[in-house]
Design a protein around this motif. Structure first.
Motif, PDB file in Angstrom:
ATOM      1  N   ALA A  82       0.854  -1.204   0.000  1.00 60.56           N
ATOM      2  CA  ALA A  82       0.000   0.000   0.000  1.00 60.56           C
ATOM      3  C   ALA A  82       0.884   1.246   0.000  1.00 60.56           C
ATOM      4  CB  ALA A  82      -0.922  -0.021   1.215  1.00 60.56           C
ATOM      5  N   GLU A  83       1.911   1.217   0.833  1.00 60.25           N
ATOM      6  CA  GLU A  83       2.820   2.362   0.957  1.00 60.25           C
ATOM      7  C   GLU A  83       3.586   2.596  -0.347  1.00 60.25           C
ATOM      8  OE1 GLU A  83       4.246   5.509   2.474  1.00 60.25           O
ATOM      9  OE2 GLU A  83       2.707   4.337   3.494  1.00 60.25           O
ATOM     10  N   LYS A  84       4.168   1.512  -0.893  1.00 61.92           N
ATOM     11  CA  LYS A  84       4.931   1.655  -2.144  1.00 61.92           C
ATOM     12  C   LYS A  84       4.005   2.108  -3.272  1.00 61.92           C
ATOM     13  CE  LYS A  84       7.794  -2.272  -1.013  1.00 61.92           C
ATOM     14  NZ  LYS A  84       8.110  -3.652  -1.383  1.00 61.92           N
ATOM     15  N   GLY A  85       2.774   1.636  -3.223  1.00 63.45           N
ATOM     16  CA  GLY A  85       1.809   2.006  -4.268  1.00 63.45           C
ATOM     17  C   GLY A  85       1.521   3.498  -4.248  1.00 63.45           C
ATOM     18  N   ARG A  86       1.372   4.041  -3.042  1.00 63.83           N
ATOM     19  CA  ARG A  86       1.116   5.495  -2.949  1.00 63.83           C
ATOM     20  C   ARG A  86       2.307   6.270  -3.512  1.00 63.83           C
ATOM     21  NH1 ARG A  86      -2.013   3.989   1.567  1.00 63.83           N
ATOM     22  NH2 ARG A  86      -0.218   3.758   2.937  1.00 63.83           N
ATOM     23  N   TRP A  87       3.498   5.799  -3.146  1.00 66.31           N
ATOM     24  CA  TRP A  87       4.722   6.461  -3.620  1.00 66.31           C
ATOM     25  C   TRP A  87       4.798   6.393  -5.153  1.00 66.31           C
ATOM     26  CZ3 TRP A  87       8.990   4.860  -6.373  1.00 66.31           C
ATOM     27  CH2 TRP A  87      10.117   5.701  -6.325  1.00 66.31           C
ATOM     28  N   LEU A  88       4.555   5.197  -5.693  1.00 67.35           N
ATOM     29  CA  LEU A  88       4.649   5.005  -7.145  1.00 67.35           C
ATOM     30  C   LEU A  88       3.600   5.843  -7.874  1.00 67.35           C
ATOM     31  CD1 LEU A  88       5.826   3.552  -9.620  1.00 67.35           C
ATOM     32  CD2 LEU A  88       4.299   1.626  -9.134  1.00 67.35           C
ATOM     33  N   SER A  89       2.427   5.871  -7.304  1.00 65.49           N
ATOM     34  CA  SER A  89       1.335   6.610  -7.920  1.00 65.49           C
ATOM     35  C   SER A  89       1.684   8.100  -8.042  1.00 65.49           C
ATOM     36  CB  SER A  89       0.142   6.372  -7.017  1.00 65.49           C
ATOM     37  OG  SER A  89      -0.940   6.891  -7.476  1.00 65.49           O
ATOM     38  N   ARG A 120      -2.841   5.460 -13.610  1.00 62.66           N
ATOM     39  CA  ARG A 120      -3.882   5.078 -12.642  1.00 62.66           C
ATOM     40  C   ARG A 120      -3.542   3.712 -12.045  1.00 62.66           C
ATOM     41  NH1 ARG A 120      -6.295   5.034 -18.063  1.00 62.66           N
ATOM     42  NH2 ARG A 120      -5.943   2.891 -18.726  1.00 62.66           N
ATOM     43  N   GLY A 121      -4.119   3.441 -10.888  1.00 64.95           N
ATOM     44  CA  GLY A 121      -3.902   2.142 -10.283  1.00 64.95           C
ATOM     45  C   GLY A 121      -3.973   2.208  -8.778  1.00 64.95           C
ATOM     46  N   ARG A 122      -3.674   1.101  -8.170  1.00 63.07           N
ATOM     47  CA  ARG A 122      -3.711   1.000  -6.715  1.00 63.07           C
ATOM     48  C   ARG A 122      -2.666  -0.008  -6.279  1.00 63.07           C
ATOM     49  NH1 ARG A 122      -8.990   2.302  -3.347  1.00 63.07           N
ATOM     50  NH2 ARG A 122      -7.778   2.687  -1.484  1.00 63.07           N
ATOM     51  N   GLY A 123      -1.949   0.310  -5.206  1.00 69.68           N
ATOM     52  CA  GLY A 123      -0.904  -0.603  -4.751  1.00 69.68           C
ATOM     53  C   GLY A 123       0.142  -0.774  -5.836  1.00 69.68           C
ATOM     54  N   LEU A 124       0.575  -2.017  -6.034  1.00 68.61           N
ATOM     55  CA  LEU A 124       1.565  -2.268  -7.091  1.00 68.61           C
ATOM     56  C   LEU A 124       0.871  -2.856  -8.311  1.00 68.61           C
ATOM     57  CD1 LEU A 124       4.661  -3.246  -4.960  1.00 68.61           C
ATOM     58  CD2 LEU A 124       4.262  -1.132  -6.255  1.00 68.61           C
ATOM     59  N   MET A 125      -0.197  -2.198  -8.690  1.00 70.22           N
ATOM     60  CA  MET A 125      -0.938  -2.497  -9.920  1.00 70.22           C
ATOM     61  C   MET A 125      -1.228  -1.137 -10.539  1.00 70.22           C
ATOM     62  SD  MET A 125      -4.449  -4.705 -10.177  1.00 70.22           S
ATOM     63  CE  MET A 125      -5.193  -5.111 -11.763  1.00 70.22           C
ATOM     64  N   GLN A 126      -0.273  -0.634 -11.313  1.00 71.34           N
ATOM     65  CA  GLN A 126      -0.372   0.734 -11.830  1.00 71.34           C
ATOM     66  C   GLN A 126      -0.170   0.708 -13.337  1.00 71.34           C
ATOM     67  OE1 GLN A 126      -0.615   3.672  -9.828  1.00 71.34           O
ATOM     68  NE2 GLN A 126      -0.448   2.685  -7.828  1.00 71.34           N
ATOM     69  N   GLY A 127      -0.940   1.541 -14.020  1.00 68.23           N
ATOM     70  CA  GLY A 127      -0.860   1.593 -15.480  1.00 68.23           C
ATOM     71  C   GLY A 127      -0.488   2.977 -15.980  1.00 68.23           C
ATOM     72  N   VAL A 128       0.188   3.002 -17.123  1.00 69.09           N
ATOM     73  CA  VAL A 128       0.582   4.252 -17.777  1.00 69.09           C
ATOM     74  C   VAL A 128       0.013   4.190 -19.194  1.00 69.09           C
ATOM     75  CG1 VAL A 128       2.551   5.617 -18.591  1.00 69.09           C
ATOM     76  CG2 VAL A 128       2.715   4.384 -16.412  1.00 69.09           C
TER      77      VAL A 128
END
Ligand SMILES: Cc1ncc(COP(=O)(O)O)c(C=O)c1O
Length: 441
Positions: A333-340, A357-365
């Motif tokens: 959750a934490e890494k996802g916020r950072w990545l987002s 867009r995305g959530r957690g370590l499921m992010q799309g570009v």
């Protein structure tokens, strides 16, 4: 050639060319060995894996605890058919799933893959409701066997393959970026896009509805995140029609989005929850879980799988869940916020990034071609050529990046959840360089 003789990328690729059915051509580097977030090929090259074998090795490639659990079970016995011989890994995993899945989901059936989990869930919904029809979403993905393929809302997977099961129809996906004339607030959009499901039920079914099947975040469709309130409304609509809500968490489950299951983010308890991919960190296993009232609609003999609930896979799943609960989900959750946040900055710096867009370590570009408009003039045209070129160039630089989306123009960050911020940072820096070179931005 002896099994132990060293191979090479070239040999493996030749063998694939000659002996494996040709769908492999769209795939990636040959794997000789993989550890945590690193993949090695046969020629000694190392890659940072940001895609984890299509979002599977959530607790890292060759996770030690998972390997130990699988090996210990291998020493006991390999197969007894879990539906003929009750065994401890299945019993314990089923009990564990009752604990970790939302609400009163309690009884599980184990199979070997996501597509089987979806097919089994449809059978259970039909048995429980006594109804037949199924609604799924355009651009959704639920598998490729003929039953689940009927729900998959992507015609490109269906050419020359039909007929699939009857009585499956599709409603528009809550894909706000590509929704025509979309100016509403998020909550209005949630109501509007959920209302489309009701419209499709009204116009395309005979109201003999067994299930509505949705992904809580659409993975293969392009990491499409529905607006807040959407899943809650979809559940209400589904129940108003006497049907069951099947939430397909094959891709979103097992920590991927920063919660054990993505349904938890919105506090929606599915009537049936499907799982696979990350469940056993790469050993083949799928499951669907339901409350007793629904699960008990199955009578003896209604469903079975010879290999389903293989004890080695179930032992691996128990160790995977231990690993996830040992802090990995919270860190995701934490890494996802950072990545987002980093991806939002990327979108601001590159015009060809239409949306992230995305959530957690499921992010799309989502990559776009600004010189043309996309379907129904909703947004710039999807640029699948650029997405493929970016992934190829990243691979040259030692990074394995996923590409997907209905229009094949979405880069997919779905690494092992054990990836470090430093490794994510390295990926982002490489992506920036590659985008800058590809677009002169
Ligand atoms: C949401 C979802 N459901 C089902 C499937 C099918 O799973 P499998 O490939 O294990 O059959 C997938 C695979 O990508 C998926 O993402």
């Amino acid at each position: 050639m002896s099994r132990n003789e060293p191979s090479s990328n070239e040999t493996i690729e030749r063998q694939y060319e000659e002996y494996v059915m040709p769908i492999w051509k769209s795939l990636n580097v040959p794997i000789r060995r993989a550890t945590d977030c690193t993949v090695e090929d046969f020629d000694g090259n190392e890659y940072l894996d940001v895609f984890s074998g299509i979002s599977v090795t959530n607790v890292g490639h060759r996770n030690g605890a998972v390997a130990d659990a699988a090996t210990a079970q291998l020493d006991e016995f390999v197969h007894g058919c879990s539906y003929v011989h009750p065994n401890r890994p299945v019993a314990e995993l089923a009990e564990r799933l009752a604990e970790i899945t939302p609400g009163d989901l309690r009884k599980s059936f184990f199979c070997n893959s996501g597509t089987e989990a979806v097919e089994g869930a449809i059978k259970l919904a039909r048995k429980y409701t006594g109804s037949k029809e199924v609604v799924a979403l355009e651009m959704g993905f639920h598998g490729r066997t003929l039953g689940s393929l009927a729900l998959t809302g992507n015609h490109t997977y269906k050419h020359d393959m039909g007929p699939t099961i009857n009585d499956a129809v599709h409603a528009p996906a809550p894909y706000r970026y590509r929704w025509p004339d979309e100016t509403r607030s998020a909550s209005e959009f949630a109501a509007r896009s959920a209302a489309e499901i009701e419209h499709v039920i009204g116009t395309h079914t005979s109201d003999d509805l067994a299930a509505v099947v949705v992904e809580p975040i659409m993975g293969e469709g392009g990491i499409i995140v529905p607006p807040e309130g959407w899943l809650e409304r979809v559940r209400e609509i589904t129940h108003d029609h006497g049907a069951l809500l099947i939430v397909d968490e094959v891709q979103t489950g097992y920590g991927r989005t920063g919660a054990m299951f993505a349904s938890e983010h919105v506090d929606v308890t599915p009537d049936i929850l499907t799982q696979a991919k990350g469940i056993a960190n790469g050993l083949p296993l799928g499951a669907f879980t339901a409350p007793p009232e629904i699960a008990d609609a199955f009578d003896a003999g209604d469903h079975l799988s010879t290999f389903g609930g293989n004890p080695i896979a179930c032992a691996a799943a128990l160790a995977t869940i231990d690993e996830l609960q040992g802090g990995i989900v919270a860190e995701t959750a934490e890494k996802g916020r950072w990545l987002s946040e980093r991806l939002t900055e990327l979108a601001a710096d590159f015009d060809v990034v239409g949306e992230t867009r995305g959530r957690g370590l499921m992010q799309g570009v989502e990559l776009v071609d600004l010189s043309a408009t996309g379907p129904r003039d909703a947004a710039p045209a999807p640029d699948k050529t650029l997405a493929a070129a970016v992934a190829d160039e990243l691979r040259e630089r030692g990074i394995i990046m996923g590409v997907g989306g209905y229009y094949k123009n979405v880069l997919r960050f779905q690494p092992p959840l054990t990836i470090s911020t430093e490794q994510l940072d390295r990926t982002l820096a490489a992506l920036r360089t590659v985008l800058a070179e590809a677009t002169d931005e």
